[in-house]
Scaffold this active site. Sequence first.
Site, short mmCIF file in Angstrom:
data_model
loop_
_atom_site.label_atom_id
_atom_site.label_comp_id
_atom_site.label_asym_id
_atom_site.label_seq_id
_atom_site.Cartn_x
_atom_site.Cartn_y
_atom_site.Cartn_z
N CYS A 302 4.62 22.50 -32.22
CA CYS A 302 4.45 21.71 -33.43
C CYS A 302 4.78 20.23 -33.20
CB CYS A 302 5.28 22.24 -34.59
SG CYS A 302 4.68 21.52 -36.13
N ASP A 439 2.28 29.72 -27.67
CA ASP A 439 2.76 28.50 -27.02
C ASP A 439 2.73 28.57 -25.50
OD1 ASP A 439 3.30 27.67 -29.58
OD2 ASP A 439 5.47 27.95 -29.44
N LYS A 447 0.21 23.47 -30.17
CA LYS A 447 0.98 24.72 -30.06
C LYS A 447 1.65 25.00 -31.40
CE LYS A 447 1.89 24.34 -25.10
NZ LYS A 447 0.89 25.33 -24.70
N ALA A 450 -0.09 28.46 -36.51
CA ALA A 450 -1.45 28.48 -37.07
C ALA A 450 -2.47 28.73 -35.96
CB ALA A 450 -1.74 27.15 -37.76
N CYS A 482 -0.89 21.27 -38.38
CA CYS A 482 0.42 20.64 -38.43
C CYS A 482 0.61 20.03 -39.82
CB CYS A 482 0.45 19.55 -37.35
SG CYS A 482 2.09 19.11 -36.89
P1 FAD Z 1 7.34 32.61 -30.39
O1 FAD Z 1 7.01 32.84 -31.83
O2 FAD Z 1 8.38 31.59 -30.09
O3 FAD Z 1 7.72 34.01 -29.76
C1 FAD Z 1 7.97 34.20 -28.40
C2 FAD Z 1 8.71 35.54 -28.25
O4 FAD Z 1 8.74 35.90 -26.87
C3 FAD Z 1 10.16 35.45 -28.72
O5 FAD Z 1 10.42 36.45 -29.68
C4 FAD Z 1 10.96 35.65 -27.44
O6 FAD Z 1 12.18 36.35 -27.64
C5 FAD Z 1 9.99 36.46 -26.58
N1 FAD Z 1 10.26 36.32 -25.15
C6 FAD Z 1 10.71 35.25 -24.48
N2 FAD Z 1 10.89 35.55 -23.19
C7 FAD Z 1 10.53 36.83 -23.03
C8 FAD Z 1 10.50 37.72 -21.91
N3 FAD Z 1 10.91 37.33 -20.69
N4 FAD Z 1 10.07 38.97 -22.08
C9 FAD Z 1 9.65 39.38 -23.32
N5 FAD Z 1 9.68 38.59 -24.41
C10 FAD Z 1 10.11 37.33 -24.27
N6 FAD Z 1 3.72 26.12 -36.36
C11 FAD Z 1 2.85 25.97 -37.39
O7 FAD Z 1 1.79 26.59 -37.39
N7 FAD Z 1 3.12 25.16 -38.45
C12 FAD Z 1 4.28 24.48 -38.54
O8 FAD Z 1 4.52 23.78 -39.51
C13 FAD Z 1 5.23 24.63 -37.48
N8 FAD Z 1 6.41 23.97 -37.54
C14 FAD Z 1 7.35 24.21 -36.58
C15 FAD Z 1 8.59 23.58 -36.70
C16 FAD Z 1 9.58 23.82 -35.76
C17 FAD Z 1 10.90 23.14 -35.91
C18 FAD Z 1 9.33 24.71 -34.69
C19 FAD Z 1 10.42 25.01 -33.69
C20 FAD Z 1 8.10 25.32 -34.55
C21 FAD Z 1 7.09 25.07 -35.48
N9 FAD Z 1 5.82 25.65 -35.38
C22 FAD Z 1 4.91 25.48 -36.38
C23 FAD Z 1 5.40 26.30 -34.11
C24 FAD Z 1 5.37 27.82 -34.13
O9 FAD Z 1 6.57 28.34 -34.60
C25 FAD Z 1 5.06 28.34 -32.74
O10 FAD Z 1 3.92 27.66 -32.26
C26 FAD Z 1 4.79 29.83 -32.73
O11 FAD Z 1 5.93 30.51 -33.14
C27 FAD Z 1 4.35 30.28 -31.34
O12 FAD Z 1 4.25 31.68 -31.27
P2 FAD Z 1 4.52 32.43 -29.88
O13 FAD Z 1 4.30 33.87 -30.12
O14 FAD Z 1 3.79 31.75 -28.80
O15 FAD Z 1 6.07 32.15 -29.58
#
Ligand code: FAD
Length: 558
Positions: A302, A439, A447, A450, A482
Amino acid sequence: MSFKQLTPLFSVSGQITEADVAAAAREGFRAIVDCRPDGEGAGQPSFANVSSWAAKHGLEAIHTPVTPSDIRDADVEKFARAIESAGGPVLGYCKTGKRAATLWALSQAGKLGADAVLSAAKGAGVDLSALAPRFASSSGEEKIYDVVIVGGGSGGVAAASSLLKRRPSLSIAIVEPADTHYYQPGFTLVGAGVFEPEMTRRPMASVMPDRANWIKQAVATFAPESNELTLADGTVLRYRALIVSPGIKLDWEAIPGLVETLGKNGVTSNYRYDLAPRTHELAQGLKRGRALFTQPPMPIKCAGAPQKAMYLSCDTWRRNGALDQVEVEFHNAGAVLFGVPAYVPALMQYVERYGIKLCFESKLVAVDGASRVATFEQKDTDGAVTRVEREFDMLHAVPPQRAPDFIAKSALAGETGFVSVAPDTLQHTRYPNVFALGDAIGTTNAKTAAAARKQAPVVAINTLSMLDGKKPHVGYDGYGSCPLTVERGKIVLAEFGYGGKLLPSFPKWLIDGTKPSRAAWFLKDRMLPPIYWRCMLKGREWLCDHHLLEMKAEPTAK
Ligand code: FAD
């Protein structure tokens, strides 16, 4: 006839009569599944007959006809859906009950394990041992999952639900070490005192799809050539397809002094669940002084979140009359306020309104919490770098971000350390049975959750294609969103895809993303949290379809 109970929710019997249907209703069954093709045997009542008896006794009747030698995955899926939708005990029948038991066993093996379904059938007097070869395997260590998903965050859970919605009989393992699932987009509103922190987290168990096996461990290494990965405790998991979504690493330690002072000495960050409320406390408490907001080099999750924290803090100072006494600086390691120019004019209006000093190419490199001094490396127009110290009363720090270590050092990584996938199909560029989203992927989209929302159906559809021996056939257009919270009650809703192409979800009269709007705030504040918890994580792909590209040309990866 007596019914053979395999579990409290499923029993089988041979051919039933109307009296059996009446007995089933008395015994509390909700539905009857007829597994025989009509006309299979002399004197066999047709499904229409059974259906009318069922209706008379208040039961649902479902027809899933199969022949014993030809039970296909599609039959198993239909059966799985039927028993799931019944919402209570189900009676399956055929000539002897064995076919119904077989369909049940095949539909539940992914969830309960092959051993468990075979012994449940045996316990009811139905011998299904001949099915063993059809299960991936009957022993835990040898098990080959149809799909293993790495990470139970936004991308991992959404992809699992999208897969199971399309093919409920899949055996899926989600490897996720954490107890808690976070709705990170809500952290910004916690940092502004709009959301309670509790609104942004739920127990991991509550978001895991029922039909997936949650393996509560971390993945340590990958062996994609042999379709295996190893968990932190040394257990090896085998798969037919792998989906990788472990998020991005927040590298707090990369800034000397930061970890020690986070949460103290006026230092906070919305990038941590426990610190987001502190942002609001600090903003409310600051009546005069200097507030620094920092943004590290891209990529970060984000990209708008560092400035969202700043605008909402400024709004607090504006509302309580302190804005004139608070000197606000935005130290951005990048060279522009926001990467997509269409949104910059609206943001600049707020920068001016709040009197924010913009410091581009200014990177936070150290924090001395006790002295309240932040050190930046600043690049001038000639490219010369100087170190600049700034005293602060409040510091909102955003950590540098990189690919998780176990990804960066794996065979799945591309040059940047993130998972190397084709930007459209999200299929790995070297391993065709590996897909990735969220991400952790090395694509150029924003990233965001959404983005993961749009990527999940693409990954699900293409993974199923691959499992069926076909090519990926849908594509992702790079959509990311965003919502830039420029003041309490108004948002500049940036929505764009690859190359910065604007991809608005709503007509301009409703939300013009390039201008601050109350409708966009309403969307973020009221609509997006339920869309996340109840739709995206549950396989209800709302706000997804029009970003799903049908691949007409050859996909960019095989
Ligand atoms: P995550 O949701 O972070 O999940 C990754 C998972 O993998 C975690 O549960 C973790 O425990 C697990 N993991 C890590 N390592 C391992 C391993 N070795 N083995 C197995 N599992 C593991 N997005 C929007 O769309 N709109 C917004 O307004 C927005 N605002 C944001 C504001 C902030 C402050 C932050 C921090 C993020 C924001 N985001 C927003 C971004 C959004 O939250 C992320 O892009 C999204 O959560 C990514 O999803 P993901 O599944 O890739 O990662």
